[in-house]
Design a protein around this motif. Structure first.
Motif, PDB file in Angstrom:
ATOM      1  N   ARG A 227      -6.715   7.117   1.994  1.00  0.00           N
ATOM      2  CA  ARG A 227      -6.227   5.929   2.700  1.00  0.00           C
ATOM      3  C   ARG A 227      -5.725   4.837   1.740  1.00  0.00           C
ATOM      4  O   ARG A 227      -5.756   3.656   2.073  1.00  0.00           O
ATOM      5  N   LYS A 228      -5.232   5.270   0.585  1.00  0.00           N
ATOM      6  CA  LYS A 228      -4.591   4.323  -0.342  1.00  0.00           C
ATOM      7  C   LYS A 228      -3.102   4.331  -0.026  1.00  0.00           C
ATOM      8  O   LYS A 228      -2.287   4.962  -0.698  1.00  0.00           O
ATOM      9  N   VAL A 229      -2.761   3.597   1.036  1.00  0.00           N
ATOM     10  CA  VAL A 229      -1.462   3.731   1.683  1.00  0.00           C
ATOM     11  C   VAL A 229      -0.316   3.281   0.788  1.00  0.00           C
ATOM     12  O   VAL A 229       0.691   3.984   0.648  1.00  0.00           O
ATOM     13  N   ASP A 230      -0.417   2.112   0.190  1.00  0.00           N
ATOM     14  CA  ASP A 230       0.687   1.592  -0.608  1.00  0.00           C
ATOM     15  C   ASP A 230       0.974   2.483  -1.812  1.00  0.00           C
ATOM     16  O   ASP A 230       2.137   2.779  -2.122  1.00  0.00           O
ATOM     17  N   GLU A 231      -0.090   2.931  -2.478  1.00  0.00           N
ATOM     18  CA  GLU A 231       0.096   3.804  -3.641  1.00  0.00           C
ATOM     19  C   GLU A 231       0.714   5.141  -3.227  1.00  0.00           C
ATOM     20  O   GLU A 231       1.571   5.688  -3.916  1.00  0.00           O
ATOM     21  N   ALA A 232       0.276   5.652  -2.076  1.00  0.00           N
ATOM     22  CA  ALA A 232       0.803   6.924  -1.587  1.00  0.00           C
ATOM     23  C   ALA A 232       2.278   6.798  -1.229  1.00  0.00           C
ATOM     24  O   ALA A 232       3.100   7.660  -1.584  1.00  0.00           O
ATOM     25  N   TYR A 233       2.638   5.717  -0.546  1.00  0.00           N
ATOM     26  CA  TYR A 233       4.041   5.557  -0.146  1.00  0.00           C
ATOM     27  C   TYR A 233       4.943   5.299  -1.345  1.00  0.00           C
ATOM     28  O   TYR A 233       6.130   5.659  -1.320  1.00  0.00           O
ATOM     29  N   ALA A 234       4.431   4.715  -2.406  1.00  0.00           N
ATOM     30  CA  ALA A 234       5.234   4.542  -3.611  1.00  0.00           C
ATOM     31  C   ALA A 234       5.675   5.905  -4.150  1.00  0.00           C
ATOM     32  O   ALA A 234       6.842   6.091  -4.549  1.00  0.00           O
ATOM     33  N   LEU A 235       4.761   6.879  -4.136  1.00  0.00           N
ATOM     34  CA  LEU A 235       5.113   8.229  -4.580  1.00  0.00           C
ATOM     35  C   LEU A 235       6.021   8.921  -3.568  1.00  0.00           C
ATOM     36  O   LEU A 235       6.955   9.651  -3.945  1.00  0.00           O
ATOM     37  N   HIS A 236       5.766   8.695  -2.286  1.00  0.00           N
ATOM     38  CA  HIS A 236       6.632   9.281  -1.247  1.00  0.00           C
ATOM     39  C   HIS A 236       8.081   8.870  -1.459  1.00  0.00           C
ATOM     40  O   HIS A 236       8.992   9.718  -1.470  1.00  0.00           O
ATOM     41  N   TYR A 237       8.301   7.591  -1.631  1.00  0.00           N
ATOM     42  CA  TYR A 237       9.675   7.111  -1.773  1.00  0.00           C
ATOM     43  C   TYR A 237      10.277   7.491  -3.123  1.00  0.00           C
ATOM     44  O   TYR A 237      11.495   7.622  -3.247  1.00  0.00           O
ATOM     45  N   LYS A 238       9.456   7.703  -4.113  1.00  0.00           N
ATOM     46  CA  LYS A 238       9.939   8.194  -5.407  1.00  0.00           C
ATOM     47  C   LYS A 238      10.528   9.599  -5.267  1.00  0.00           C
ATOM     48  O   LYS A 238      11.510   9.947  -5.941  1.00  0.00           O
ATOM     49  N   LEU A 239       9.937  10.408  -4.368  1.00  0.00           N
ATOM     50  CA  LEU A 239      10.345  11.803  -4.200  1.00  0.00           C
ATOM     51  C   LEU A 239      11.265  12.047  -3.008  1.00  0.00           C
ATOM     52  O   LEU A 239      11.830  13.135  -2.878  1.00  0.00           O
ATOM     53  N   ALA A 240      11.421  11.059  -2.135  1.00  0.00           N
ATOM     54  CA  ALA A 240      12.086  11.277  -0.846  1.00  0.00           C
ATOM     55  C   ALA A 240      13.488  11.865  -0.995  1.00  0.00           C
ATOM     56  O   ALA A 240      13.869  12.794  -0.265  1.00  0.00           O
TER      57      ALA A 240
END
Length: 292
Positions: A227-240
């Motif tokens: 549930r570390k949402v901001d950190e997870a989404y940073a990686l999501h958008y890096k790879l999107a």
């Protein structure tokens, strides 16, 4: 089934330029994704171009991966098809001792009713000596295994432990998560919506992009589970952008181009698949270089 929480990767079958199976490259890929931090490996799924492999080649792929893995990670074997009797025969005759579960796709082309899908997987569950992960991918099978059918199977058979849900429909995924029995895993089969599914209560992913960039993608999933949402989404958008690119001209053409950029294997695919075009190859190569 805690071993299937996190990131599994659907391994490609690397080919030499003459289209023969490249055993050495396959060993390199197993080491690469394992060292990158993924939680388990999926063998002979769609991404492996299993439809174009002979029985002998399938045995070579299995033997190579089992030996290269050396019991480091759990292994899942793809055993599915649209001939129920043939699937059951394979379950009864293939040596499954090295595997922890099977992944079985909903019957394709035949377009069975929901009752037909249920009866198919009832037969599979009764024949399988291993836990069964269902696989719903309407874009390839031409039929959608609805949540009610999945939940019915999960309730009726203890060894039906999970579903790889690849309808690309977050609402359908949420209905599965909402209504599933305790302990049943809803696993994303769509890389782009993996993080939203995990945050909604999903167990992780069986991924394609995760074998190209295992360190970043598996960490994204772990952060989502924590549930570390901001950190997870940073990686999501890096790879999107790379997720869109690897599927732009078909799978596994895109991910094989990434492996070529990484120096792990050739980008060879077998007909009827063809290589990605020069423009996409250049974009994938540039993205891969930017991540390293």
């Amino acid at each position: 089934m805690q071993k299937f929480i996190g990131t599994g990767v659907a391994l490609v079958t690397p080919f030499k330029k003459d289209c023969s199976v490249d055993v050495d490259a396959l060993k390199r890929i197993v080491d690469y994704v394992t060292e990158g931090g993924v939680e388990y490996l999926v063998v002979l799924g769609t991404t492996a171009e299993s439809a174009t492999l002979s029985n002998e080649e399938k045995e070579i792929v299995i033997k190579t991966i089992v030996e290269a893995n050396n019991k480091r990670l759990p292994l899942v074997l793809g055993v599915g098809g649209n001939n129920t009797a043939k699937v059951i025969e394979e379950l009864k005759t293939r040596d499954l001792s090295a595997f922890d579960a099977i992944l079985s796709v909903s019957p394709y082309y035949n377009k069975p009713t929901q009752e037909g899908i249920y009866q198919h997987f009832k037969a599979v569950a009764e024949a399988s000596p291993l836990p069964v992960i269902l696989y719903n991918v309407p874009g390839r099978t031409a039929s959608n295994m609805l949540p009610a059918t999945v939940i019915r199977l999960a309730n009726d058979f203890e060894n039906v432990i999970a579903i790889k849900e690849a309808a690309g429909d977050i609402v359908q995924a949420m209905k599965l998560i909402q209504n599933k029995p305790k302990g049943f895993l809803v696993i994303s089969g769509d890389d782009m919506i993996t993080l939203p599914m995990v945050l909604a209560g999903g167990a992780g992913v069986i991924s394609v992009i995760g074998e190209g960039f295992p360190k970043e993608f598996s960490e994204m999933v772990r952060l989502g589970l924590q549930r570390k949402v901001d950190e997870a989404y940073a990686l999501h958008y890096k790879l999107a952008d790379s997720i869109d690119m690897i599927f732009e001209q078909g799978n596994p053409g895109g991910i094989k181009e990434v492996f070529k950029s990484l120096g792990l294997s050739e980008n060879t695919v077998r007909l009827p698949l063809v290589n990605v075009n020069e423009d996409l190859a250049n974009r994938l190569n540039n993205f891969t270089k930017s991540i390293q």
